[in-house]
Design a protein around this motif. Structure first.
Motif, PDB file in Angstrom:
ATOM      1  N   ASP A  58      10.804  -2.203  -2.467  1.00 28.55           N
ATOM      2  CA  ASP A  58       9.860  -1.738  -3.485  1.00 28.55           C
ATOM      3  C   ASP A  58      10.346  -0.497  -4.211  1.00 28.55           C
ATOM      4  O   ASP A  58       9.716  -0.053  -5.171  1.00 28.55           O
TER       5      ASP A  58
ATOM      6  N   VAL B 186       4.827   3.991  -2.887  1.00 24.03           N
ATOM      7  CA  VAL B 186       5.328   3.285  -1.695  1.00 24.03           C
ATOM      8  C   VAL B 186       5.137   4.157  -0.458  1.00 24.03           C
ATOM      9  O   VAL B 186       4.677   3.693   0.594  1.00 24.03           O
TER      10      VAL B 186
ATOM     11  N   TRP C 117       8.773   6.940  -6.219  1.00 24.58           N
ATOM     12  CA  TRP C 117       8.688   6.583  -4.799  1.00 24.58           C
ATOM     13  C   TRP C 117       7.276   6.790  -4.237  1.00 24.58           C
ATOM     14  O   TRP C 117       6.931   6.185  -3.220  1.00 24.58           O
TER      15      TRP C 117
END
Length: 371
Positions: free
Chosen positions: A319, A361, A358
């Protein structure tokens, strides 16, 4: 190097490894076993004997000592020690009894019940039958066996054989707990009885029983209880702490982009392995004293060499906008009760834009890490 030399070196390695397998046993010469007991020193009537100092007097051996282990049967291991691993636990070094005491700690409302639950769990894991029980006071087990270790048989031909001698112990345990009426302190005692030392399932003679076996069995049980209590306490604290923690984005004191959590270093350090796993990172190494995790981005887990060679098989995509195998170093640092987590790639801190990408996630991984 000739084949003969290689053979000699190989044989030496095998012999050394064989010695290492018997580290618990005494080695060397045992000529002292052949010395005769000459009795008490006598003096002629015309010779005046000086009084011996007490520190030089050799005490007589008891029958039990004379029948004890000698020579190669003597264990050279240091005595087992009761470890105060559990919070609030303490050990009286002056006593020779196998005992550990507990005092109440924050978060434990009923200390005796907490300790006794751990005792019950450890006893259940042994598989021993309980023949006497008094809740939070006493457990007596029937004799049960513990596999201790195995070693290769002696002799030249045994170097090429896989046959091993297996040693085990058989014992019953008597576990007693005394708890104060205010239930904020307790003491746990363990006594091993009906002890037998077994070689390939057959009981050996008394002189071949390890000298410290009873102590080892008692201390081993207490340390299992102490270790279980420590894991239980830290796990509950970690879960309770996590319920009130949120992950956010910000900067550390060096103006580097960082993930931030309002918690101590200890809690953050324990949480991060689960967070990394859910975010797709594998931990390659770590250094807690420096607060550093060395990771690589491996969504779905690291691939074996055969999976890497299978170029026709599509690798699982993660991801994060990172190539598989990218090495990322995470540094965990606490300042004034707030913990900052900075990521570095090729010795350069990850930019604020990268960390923002980021964040969803990691926030999801952080929320899920208590499952």
């Amino acid at each position: 190097m000739t084949f003969n030399k290689l053979g000699i070196i190989g044989l030496a390695v095998v012999l050394v490894s064989g010695c290492a397998a018997q580290r618990e046993l005494a080695e060397g010469g045992f000529d002292y076993l052949e010395v005769e007991d000459r009795g008490q020193l006598t003096f002629p009537d015309d010779l005046e004997a000086r009084q011996q100092r007490a520190q030089f007097q050799i005490p007589p051996l008891s029958d039990q000592q004379r029948g004890g282990s000698l020579g190669e049967a003597v264990s050279v291991r240091s005595p087992a020690q009761v470890l105060s691993l559990a919070p609030g636990s303490r050990v009286d070094e002056a006593t020779r009894e196998s005992r550990i005491a507990f005092d109440a700690v924050e978060g434990i409302s009923d200390l005796p019940s907490w300790v006794w639950d751990a005792v019950e769990e450890v006893v259940a894991e042994t598989g021993a039958q309980i023949i006497e029980r008094d809740s939070e006071r006493l457990i007596v087990t029937a004799p049960y066996r513990i596999e201790q270790y195995s070693q290769r048989r002696g002799g030249f031909f045994s170097l090429f054989s896989r046959e091993r001698i297996r040693f085990s112990s058989e014992q019953a345990l008597r576990i007693e707990m005394q708890a104060a009426s205010h239930r904020r302190s307790a003491a746990l005692d363990v006594t091993a009885t009906d002890i037998r030392w077994l070689r390939n399932g057959q009981a050996v003679s008394r002189e071949n029983v390890p000298v410290m076996l009873q102590r080892d069995l008692e201390v081993g049980f207490l340390n299992q209880v102490s270790q279980r209590l420590a894991r239980s306490y830290e796990g509950e604290r970690l879960q309770a702490a996590q319920l009130g923690i949120d992950l956010r984005r910000g900067e550390n004191a060096d103006a580097n982009a960082a993930f931030i959590i309002d918690s101590s270093f200890t809690v953050a350090w324990a949480l991060m392995p689960g967070v990394f796993e859910r975010a797709g990172f594998a931990i390659d190494d770590l250094n807690q004293s420096e607060g550093t995790y060395y990771t690589s981005y491996e969504p779905g887990g690291k691939r074996s060499i055969f999976r890497r060679l299978a170029f026709w098989s599509r690798a699982q995509e993660g991801d994060l906008p990172l190539d598989r195998g990218t090495e990322v170093v995470f540094t965990v640092d606490e300042r004034d009760g707030v913990t900052y987590i900075v990521a570095q790639i090729d010795d350069e801190p990850v930019s604020a834009e990268q960390l923002d990408a980021w964040f969803p996630v990691f926030a999801r991984a952080f929320r899920d890490s208590d499952d």
